[in-house]
Every structure is written in C-alpha cells, then in structure tokens.
Design a protein around this motif. Structure first.
Motif, PDB file in Angstrom:
ATOM      1  N   ARG A 158       0.839  -1.205   0.000  1.00  0.00           N
ATOM      2  CA  ARG A 158       0.000   0.000   0.000  1.00  0.00           C
ATOM      3  C   ARG A 158       0.874   1.255   0.000  1.00  0.00           C
ATOM      4  O   ARG A 158       1.985   1.252   0.508  1.00  0.00           O
ATOM      5  N   GLN A 159       0.312   2.312  -0.598  1.00  0.00           N
ATOM      6  CA  GLN A 159       1.005   3.599  -0.631  1.00  0.00           C
ATOM      7  C   GLN A 159      -0.018   4.718  -0.726  1.00  0.00           C
ATOM      8  O   GLN A 159      -1.182   4.486  -1.022  1.00  0.00           O
ATOM      9  N   ALA A 160       0.446   5.924  -0.481  1.00  0.00           N
ATOM     10  CA  ALA A 160      -0.431   7.090  -0.558  1.00  0.00           C
ATOM     11  C   ALA A 160      -1.093   7.145  -1.922  1.00  0.00           C
ATOM     12  O   ALA A 160      -0.469   6.876  -2.940  1.00  0.00           O
ATOM     13  N   GLY A 161      -2.370   7.475  -1.921  1.00  0.00           N
ATOM     14  CA  GLY A 161      -3.133   7.585  -3.158  1.00  0.00           C
ATOM     15  C   GLY A 161      -3.929   6.344  -3.496  1.00  0.00           C
ATOM     16  O   GLY A 161      -4.846   6.397  -4.321  1.00  0.00           O
ATOM     17  N   ASP A 162      -3.616   5.214  -2.863  1.00  0.00           N
ATOM     18  CA  ASP A 162      -4.382   3.994  -3.116  1.00  0.00           C
ATOM     19  C   ASP A 162      -5.764   4.119  -2.491  1.00  0.00           C
ATOM     20  O   ASP A 162      -5.938   4.778  -1.463  1.00  0.00           O
ATOM     21  N   LEU A 163      -6.734   3.464  -3.110  1.00  0.00           N
ATOM     22  CA  LEU A 163      -8.077   3.405  -2.541  1.00  0.00           C
ATOM     23  C   LEU A 163      -8.126   2.224  -1.582  1.00  0.00           C
ATOM     24  O   LEU A 163      -7.629   1.140  -1.886  1.00  0.00           O
ATOM     25  N   VAL A 164      -8.726   2.423  -0.425  1.00  0.00           N
ATOM     26  CA  VAL A 164      -8.846   1.357   0.564  1.00  0.00           C
ATOM     27  C   VAL A 164     -10.335   1.072   0.764  1.00  0.00           C
ATOM     28  O   VAL A 164     -11.137   1.996   0.931  1.00  0.00           O
ATOM     29  N   PHE A 165     -10.690  -0.202   0.693  1.00  0.00           N
ATOM     30  CA  PHE A 165     -12.086  -0.628   0.753  1.00  0.00           C
ATOM     31  C   PHE A 165     -12.339  -1.481   1.989  1.00  0.00           C
ATOM     32  O   PHE A 165     -11.478  -2.253   2.413  1.00  0.00           O
ATOM     33  N   ARG A 183     -20.444  -1.483   1.532  1.00  0.00           N
ATOM     34  CA  ARG A 183     -19.012  -1.291   1.331  1.00  0.00           C
ATOM     35  C   ARG A 183     -18.661   0.168   1.585  1.00  0.00           C
ATOM     36  O   ARG A 183     -19.492   1.060   1.415  1.00  0.00           O
ATOM     37  N   HIS A 184     -17.405   0.402   1.963  1.00  0.00           N
ATOM     38  CA  HIS A 184     -16.936   1.747   2.281  1.00  0.00           C
ATOM     39  C   HIS A 184     -15.591   1.954   1.593  1.00  0.00           C
ATOM     40  O   HIS A 184     -14.817   1.006   1.440  1.00  0.00           O
ATOM     41  N   VAL A 185     -15.300   3.198   1.183  1.00  0.00           N
ATOM     42  CA  VAL A 185     -14.045   3.499   0.502  1.00  0.00           C
ATOM     43  C   VAL A 185     -13.425   4.772   1.067  1.00  0.00           C
ATOM     44  O   VAL A 185     -14.130   5.684   1.493  1.00  0.00           O
ATOM     45  N   GLY A 186     -12.109   4.797   1.072  1.00  0.00           N
ATOM     46  CA  GLY A 186     -11.347   5.975   1.463  1.00  0.00           C
ATOM     47  C   GLY A 186     -10.068   6.006   0.641  1.00  0.00           C
ATOM     48  O   GLY A 186      -9.819   5.117  -0.176  1.00  0.00           O
ATOM     49  N   ILE A 187      -9.247   7.018   0.871  1.00  0.00           N
ATOM     50  CA  ILE A 187      -7.987   7.157   0.146  1.00  0.00           C
ATOM     51  C   ILE A 187      -6.848   7.216   1.158  1.00  0.00           C
ATOM     52  O   ILE A 187      -6.883   8.008   2.108  1.00  0.00           O
ATOM     53  N   LEU A 188      -5.840   6.383   0.942  1.00  0.00           N
ATOM     54  CA  LEU A 188      -4.660   6.398   1.806  1.00  0.00           C
ATOM     55  C   LEU A 188      -3.869   7.677   1.544  1.00  0.00           C
ATOM     56  O   LEU A 188      -3.630   8.033   0.395  1.00  0.00           O
ATOM     57  N   ILE A 189      -3.482   8.354   2.619  1.00  0.00           N
ATOM     58  CA  ILE A 189      -2.616   9.520   2.445  1.00  0.00           C
ATOM     59  C   ILE A 189      -1.191   9.196   2.876  1.00  0.00           C
ATOM     60  O   ILE A 189      -0.278   9.980   2.646  1.00  0.00           O
ATOM     61  N   ASP A 190      -1.018   8.077   3.505  1.00  0.00           N
ATOM     62  CA  ASP A 190       0.277   7.460   3.768  1.00  0.00           C
ATOM     63  C   ASP A 190      -0.032   6.013   4.145  1.00  0.00           C
ATOM     64  O   ASP A 190      -1.174   5.583   4.026  1.00  0.00           O
ATOM     65  N   LYS A 191       0.950   5.260   4.598  1.00  0.00           N
ATOM     66  CA  LYS A 191       0.706   3.842   4.900  1.00  0.00           C
ATOM     67  C   LYS A 191      -0.178   3.635   6.128  1.00  0.00           C
ATOM     68  O   LYS A 191      -0.714   2.550   6.322  1.00  0.00           O
ATOM     69  N   ASP A 192      -0.326   4.648   6.943  1.00  0.00           N
ATOM     70  CA  ASP A 192      -1.040   4.484   8.209  1.00  0.00           C
ATOM     71  C   ASP A 192      -2.348   5.259   8.334  1.00  0.00           C
ATOM     72  O   ASP A 192      -3.074   5.055   9.299  1.00  0.00           O
ATOM     73  N   HIS A 193      -2.651   6.178   7.417  1.00  0.00           N
ATOM     74  CA  HIS A 193      -3.836   7.038   7.543  1.00  0.00           C
ATOM     75  C   HIS A 193      -4.617   7.070   6.239  1.00  0.00           C
ATOM     76  O   HIS A 193      -4.036   7.035   5.163  1.00  0.00           O
ATOM     77  N   PHE A 194      -5.932   7.172   6.379  1.00  0.00           N
ATOM     78  CA  PHE A 194      -6.766   7.360   5.200  1.00  0.00           C
ATOM     79  C   PHE A 194      -7.804   8.431   5.485  1.00  0.00           C
ATOM     80  O   PHE A 194      -8.143   8.701   6.637  1.00  0.00           O
TER      81      PHE A 194
END
Length: 172
Positions: free
Chosen positions: A116-123, A131-142
């Motif tokens: 995982r990396q910043a900018g990836d979508l996390v489901f 279902r829920h979606v967010g965007i990673l802004i780093d490896k630990d936060h979305f």
C-alpha cells in the motif's frame, strides 16, 4: 517530528486564516514533503504544491467535517464514494472514477496490504452488503466520509476499520 507536523497542519491552517498566528511543528500525523507550511506570504498560487499527499491534505482541509449524507456530493453532505470521486477529479487525475463504491472497487489493480502507498483506494466491508471506501494519504492514515464523523482522517489500524478491511486498489 514530520509525522506530527502533518496532522498539526490540518488544524492550524484554518486557525491561521482566522487569526493570523503561527505554530511550531509537532510530531504526529502523516509524513510531510518539503513544502513549507504555513504557506508563504508571497501569494503564490497553490499550484506550487507538487507532492500528491500535500494536495490530498489541502483538499481534505476544505472538506473536513462535512457531514455524511448517503447519495450526497456537496458541502451540505457527502458519502464516501462521492468524496473519493471528487478528490480524484480535483487532483486532475487522468482517471475518472465511477460514482459508487461498487463500481470503484473494479477500477485499477488490487495491491497487497504490504504494498500500500499514498493515493491507493482502501475498501472495507462494513456489513453483509455495505461497502466503504477511502484514500490512503500514507501507509497508516486514510481520509474518507464517515457515517458518524463526516469527512475525517482515520488510522488504518483503528480496531473498527482493521476488522472490516477488504482490499486496496491502485488507480494508475
């Protein structure tokens, strides 16, 4: 130190606009790039921000606290998939994301949790059919539009979200 600084910026920027004060960086939050915060006083346009994470945080700061509303796509209320779709369009992404989480999860390529990396979508699977979606802004936060907190930033290892984690997708 850089970690705390990024989180501080999210709270300090609105205060700076209101009272014109400054603050010392702290050590929590996502890693920052070399962009200087608060913004320089020479009135340069925001296009000098070149780090995608900084762009995510700038957009997030405008949306933070916007209430959750199923089907919403405005400052009056927004749902998770609309927030992700709008964030991508505001970043001038060459990929136009679909409107729903159901369709967004079909975009890009699936990547492992370790990659995982910043900018990836996390489901996430929040129930049998939701279902829920967010965007990673780093490896630990979305960042995402939460039903309880509205647009917010959350740790990926938060017990609620960790239990419901489904997959991560990278949009090229």
């Amino acid at each position: 130190m850089k970690r705390r600084f990024r989180l501080s910026v999210l709270f300090i920027l609105p205060c700076l606009a209101l009272v014109g004060c400054s603050s010392t960086p702290t050590e929590e939050g996502p890693q920052r790039s070399a962009v200087h915060w608060p913004f320089p006083s020479d009135d340069r346009p925001l296009d000098f921000v070149t780090d995608p994470i900084d762009e995510y945080l700038l957009i997030f700061s405008r949306w933070e606290g916007t209430p959750y509303r199923l089907g919403g796509a405005s400052e009056k209320g927004i749902d998770c998939s609309a927030f992700v779709q709008i964030l991508h369009s505001e970043l001038s992404s060459p990929v136009a994301l679909p409107r729903t989480t159901r369709d967004q999860v079909l975009e890009g390529e699936k990547v492992s949790y370790k990659q995982r990396q910043a900018g990836d979508l996390v489901f996430f699977k929040t129930s049998r059919s939701v279902r829920h979606v967010g965007i990673l802004i780093d490896k630990d936060h979305f960042i995402h539009a939460s039903t309880s907190k509205g647009v917010t930033m959350t740790r990926l290892d938060n017990p609620y979200w960790r239990k419901r984690f489904w997959q991560i997708r990278r949009i090229s």
